[in-house]
Design a protein around this motif. Structure first.
Motif, PDB file in Angstrom:
ATOM      1  N   SER A  10      -6.545   1.111   7.268  1.00  0.00           N
ATOM      2  CA  SER A  10      -7.692   1.621   8.005  1.00  0.00           C
ATOM      3  C   SER A  10      -7.404   1.596   9.497  1.00  0.00           C
ATOM      4  O   SER A  10      -6.619   0.757   9.980  1.00  0.00           O
ATOM      5  N   ALA A  11      -8.024   2.513  10.217  1.00  0.00           N
ATOM      6  CA  ALA A  11      -7.884   2.491  11.673  1.00  0.00           C
ATOM      7  C   ALA A  11      -8.513   1.218  12.216  1.00  0.00           C
ATOM      8  O   ALA A  11      -7.929   0.504  13.032  1.00  0.00           O
ATOM      9  N   SER A  12      -9.685   0.928  11.737  1.00  0.00           N
ATOM     10  CA  SER A  12     -10.451  -0.196  12.262  1.00  0.00           C
ATOM     11  C   SER A  12      -9.750  -1.531  12.044  1.00  0.00           C
ATOM     12  O   SER A  12      -9.728  -2.382  12.934  1.00  0.00           O
ATOM     13  N   THR A  13      -9.143  -1.724  10.873  1.00  0.00           N
ATOM     14  CA  THR A  13      -8.564  -3.038  10.577  1.00  0.00           C
ATOM     15  C   THR A  13      -7.055  -3.116  10.808  1.00  0.00           C
ATOM     16  O   THR A  13      -6.537  -4.195  11.097  1.00  0.00           O
ATOM     17  N   HIS A  14      -6.342  -2.007  10.682  1.00  0.00           N
ATOM     18  CA  HIS A  14      -4.873  -2.090  10.749  1.00  0.00           C
ATOM     19  C   HIS A  14      -4.242  -1.350  11.927  1.00  0.00           C
ATOM     20  O   HIS A  14      -3.124  -1.660  12.320  1.00  0.00           O
ATOM     21  N   MET A  15      -4.937  -0.337  12.441  1.00  0.00           N
ATOM     22  CA  MET A  15      -4.389   0.418  13.580  1.00  0.00           C
ATOM     23  C   MET A  15      -5.487   0.585  14.619  1.00  0.00           C
ATOM     24  O   MET A  15      -5.891   1.717  14.930  1.00  0.00           O
ATOM     25  N   PRO A  16      -6.019  -0.515  15.164  1.00  0.00           N
ATOM     26  CA  PRO A  16      -7.191  -0.404  16.035  1.00  0.00           C
ATOM     27  C   PRO A  16      -6.983   0.498  17.245  1.00  0.00           C
ATOM     28  O   PRO A  16      -7.943   1.089  17.744  1.00  0.00           O
ATOM     29  N   ASP A  17      -5.723   0.659  17.686  1.00  0.00           N
ATOM     30  CA  ASP A  17      -5.495   1.528  18.849  1.00  0.00           C
ATOM     31  C   ASP A  17      -5.779   2.999  18.540  1.00  0.00           C
ATOM     32  O   ASP A  17      -5.978   3.788  19.460  1.00  0.00           O
ATOM     33  N   ALA A  36      -9.189   8.366   5.940  1.00  0.00           N
ATOM     34  CA  ALA A  36     -10.158   7.380   6.427  1.00  0.00           C
ATOM     35  C   ALA A  36      -9.945   6.043   5.750  1.00  0.00           C
ATOM     36  O   ALA A  36      -9.343   5.958   4.672  1.00  0.00           O
ATOM     37  N   GLY A  37     -10.438   5.004   6.412  1.00  0.00           N
ATOM     38  CA  GLY A  37     -10.344   3.664   5.844  1.00  0.00           C
ATOM     39  C   GLY A  37     -11.520   3.382   4.931  1.00  0.00           C
ATOM     40  O   GLY A  37     -12.433   4.205   4.773  1.00  0.00           O
ATOM     41  N   ARG A  38     -11.517   2.179   4.359  1.00  0.00           N
ATOM     42  CA  ARG A  38     -12.583   1.823   3.417  1.00  0.00           C
ATOM     43  C   ARG A  38     -13.664   0.960   4.057  1.00  0.00           C
ATOM     44  O   ARG A  38     -14.511   0.424   3.360  1.00  0.00           O
ATOM     45  N   THR A  39     -13.599   0.772   5.375  1.00  0.00           N
ATOM     46  CA  THR A  39     -14.622  -0.079   5.984  1.00  0.00           C
ATOM     47  C   THR A  39     -15.948   0.685   6.074  1.00  0.00           C
ATOM     48  O   THR A  39     -16.001   1.903   5.900  1.00  0.00           O
ATOM     49  N   PHE A  62     -11.961  -7.293   8.814  1.00  0.00           N
ATOM     50  CA  PHE A  62     -13.323  -6.755   8.768  1.00  0.00           C
ATOM     51  C   PHE A  62     -13.649  -6.229   7.367  1.00  0.00           C
ATOM     52  O   PHE A  62     -12.823  -5.553   6.748  1.00  0.00           O
ATOM     53  N   ASN A  63     -14.826  -6.534   6.894  1.00  0.00           N
ATOM     54  CA  ASN A  63     -15.292  -6.106   5.557  1.00  0.00           C
ATOM     55  C   ASN A  63     -14.553  -6.806   4.410  1.00  0.00           C
ATOM     56  O   ASN A  63     -14.639  -6.388   3.263  1.00  0.00           O
ATOM     57  N   GLY A  64     -13.756  -7.836   4.754  1.00  0.00           N
ATOM     58  CA  GLY A  64     -12.977  -8.467   3.693  1.00  0.00           C
ATOM     59  C   GLY A  64     -11.792  -7.632   3.261  1.00  0.00           C
ATOM     60  O   GLY A  64     -11.266  -7.811   2.165  1.00  0.00           O
ATOM     61  N   ASN A  65     -11.361  -6.727   4.136  1.00  0.00           N
ATOM     62  CA  ASN A  65     -10.142  -5.967   3.823  1.00  0.00           C
ATOM     63  C   ASN A  65      -8.932  -6.856   4.058  1.00  0.00           C
ATOM     64  O   ASN A  65      -8.850  -7.513   5.092  1.00  0.00           O
ATOM     65  N   PRO A  66      -7.988  -6.866   3.139  1.00  0.00           N
ATOM     66  CA  PRO A  66      -6.806  -7.700   3.359  1.00  0.00           C
ATOM     67  C   PRO A  66      -6.007  -7.216   4.567  1.00  0.00           C
ATOM     68  O   PRO A  66      -5.967  -6.016   4.852  1.00  0.00           O
ATOM     69  N   LEU A  67      -5.391  -8.154   5.266  1.00  0.00           N
ATOM     70  CA  LEU A  67      -4.434  -7.769   6.308  1.00  0.00           C
ATOM     71  C   LEU A  67      -3.293  -7.001   5.653  1.00  0.00           C
ATOM     72  O   LEU A  67      -3.004  -7.199   4.470  1.00  0.00           O
ATOM     73  N   ALA A  68      -2.647  -6.129   6.416  1.00  0.00           N
ATOM     74  CA  ALA A  68      -1.437  -5.480   5.899  1.00  0.00           C
ATOM     75  C   ALA A  68      -0.318  -6.509   5.945  1.00  0.00           C
ATOM     76  O   ALA A  68      -0.168  -7.221   6.941  1.00  0.00           O
ATOM     77  N   ASN A  69       0.460  -6.598   4.878  1.00  0.00           N
ATOM     78  CA  ASN A  69       1.593  -7.524   4.898  1.00  0.00           C
ATOM     79  C   ASN A  69       2.696  -7.018   5.811  1.00  0.00           C
ATOM     80  O   ASN A  69       2.663  -5.878   6.296  1.00  0.00           O
ATOM     81  N   LEU A  70       3.651  -7.896   6.090  1.00  0.00           N
ATOM     82  CA  LEU A  70       4.775  -7.573   6.983  1.00  0.00           C
ATOM     83  C   LEU A  70       6.066  -7.631   6.180  1.00  0.00           C
ATOM     84  O   LEU A  70       6.251  -8.546   5.360  1.00  0.00           O
TER      85      LEU A  70
END
Ligand SMILES: Cc1ncc(COP(=O)(O)O)c(C=O)c1O
Length: 376
Positions: free
Chosen positions: A268-275, A301-304, A342-350
């Motif tokens: 998601s833009a909001s949780t993983h690519m905020p820029d 679009a993201g799921r938030t 945000f929204n309980g979305n998992p962080l993206a792994n590395l």
């Protein structure tokens, strides 16, 4: 360990990182300057052992980043904050050998603590030079009423006996014209102060590895500056060291239709690519094009729950379906250092793609990463 990419996941390509670091090494050697990694842009301790061979150390924007730089990177630790809180400079003096202040007032309040601990002292100056190529005033530290750096009118009130490093940071994703322009601007306008310090730090924002960046022009400008002032020169890029070194991999979770086709992703833009929302900008996708160019156009679009959590409109040669993977390019700087749950979305792994092509996942973010941020 080789694992398939489980999305969402940021994958750093070590071969490309090494190529970028070779540029940094060439600049250090040919210009005779120091280059630090700004860890605000990119902080992946798993690859610090490799980066250490190419760079002089790290620069931090806060206490915890400085601690991480000292523990995981080593070499020189520099730190700058627009405002140190009581107690911070004392603690930072234990881990950083270079402490930068934002104003004559901060220097007066805390400089002696850092000096007594043996740290080199930097003063950030607002040089009144704008060249940010991104986001207008949002990314221009010399914009009107900027909080960054002591203003020219107050420089005569500074106790320069305390100051070792003259610091400016004004660039943002700038090509060599910006870097050279800044170096020449400082040389032309601040010579009386330069004669009182032993080093100049020209900050970050030098987009060293961006196609079109004239590295030789930067090297020539630093050499000319050093020949004139006989000072140590420091650069502290973040993005310019890791541009184009990795992707964010995401999967299509479902498709929706409302006046057009919409693909809902697990990134998601909001949780993983905020820029994408903050700058804002449109990330590129491997194999995709502008809307309407290829046969099938989608809004991604993201799921938030945030209505504006939209990455952009793209076209693809084949229709998308649930489970398809897509890869957003150039996702190593100011991405995973800024993610949230945000929204309980998992962080993206590395993950790291090693130089032999094998993939290694270096994180296992799950419920714990979400829950630990919410207190006991
Ligand atoms: C003081 C300072 N130094 C270095 C950087 C790194 O900039 P970049 O990642 O654009 O090279 C920044 C970015 O904001 C900064 O504020």
């Amino acid at each position: 360990m080789t694992v398939p990419v489980q999305t969402p996941c940021f994958v750093l390509d070590l071969k490309r990182l090494r190529q970028n670091l070779e540029t940094a090494l060439r600049i250090r050697e040919q210009a005779g300057c120091k280059i630090l990694l700004a860890t605000k842009a990119f902080a992946m301790p798993a690859v610090f052992p490799m980066m250490r061979d190419y760079l002089d150390g790290t620069t931090a924007s806060g206490e915890q980043e400085a601690q991480m730089g000292a523990e995981s990177f080593g070499k020189e630790v520099h730190v700058y904050s627009p405002a140190y809180a009581p107690g911070e400079v004392g603690r930072l003096s234990q881990i950083a050998q270079h402490i930068y202040f934002n104003s004559a007032a901060q220097l007066e309040r805390y400089g002696a603590i850092a000096k007594a601990a043996g740290a080199k002292i930097g003063l950030r100056v607002n040089p009144g030079y704008s060249n940010a190529t991104l986001g207008g005033d949002l990314y221009d530290p010399c914009a009107p009423m900027s909080r960054f750096g002591e203003v020219v009118d107050k420089l005569d009130q500074v106790d320069w006996d305390l100051v070792d490093i003259f610091h400016v940071h004004t660039l943002c994703e700038s090509l060599a014209e910006g870097s050279v322009g800044l170096i020449e601007h400082v040389a032309e306008n601040f010579a009386p102060y330069l004669s009182q310090v032993s080093a100049v730090n020209f900050g970050g924002g030098h987009f060293l590895n961006k196609p079109g960046y004239d590295v030789d022009a930067l090297i020539a400008a630093i050499k000319a500056f050093r020949a004139r002032f006989d000072l140590e020169v420091i650069l502290e890029p973040g993005g310019g060291l890791v541009v184009n070194t990795g992707e964010l991999h995401a999967s299509v979770v479902d498709l929706h239709w409302n006046e057009g086709d919409i693909a809902l992703l697990d990134a998601s833009a909001s949780t993983h690519m905020p820029d994408v929302l903050e700058v804002p900008y449109r990330p590129e996708i491997i194999g995709a094009d502008e809307p309407g160019v290829l046969a099938h156009t989608y809004r991604l679009a993201g799921r938030t729950c945030m209505t504006g959590d939209i990455i952009g409109d793209y076209s693809f040669a084949q229709p998308l379906k649930a489970g398809d993977q897509i890869a957003f390019t150039d996702q190593m700087h100011y991405t995973f250092v800024k993610t949230n749950t945000f929204n309980g979305n998992p962080l993206a792994n590395l993950a790291i793609r090693h130089e032999d092509g094998s993939l290694e996942r270096i994180s296992d973010f799950g419920y714990d990463a979400f829950r630990s941020r919410l207190g006991r």
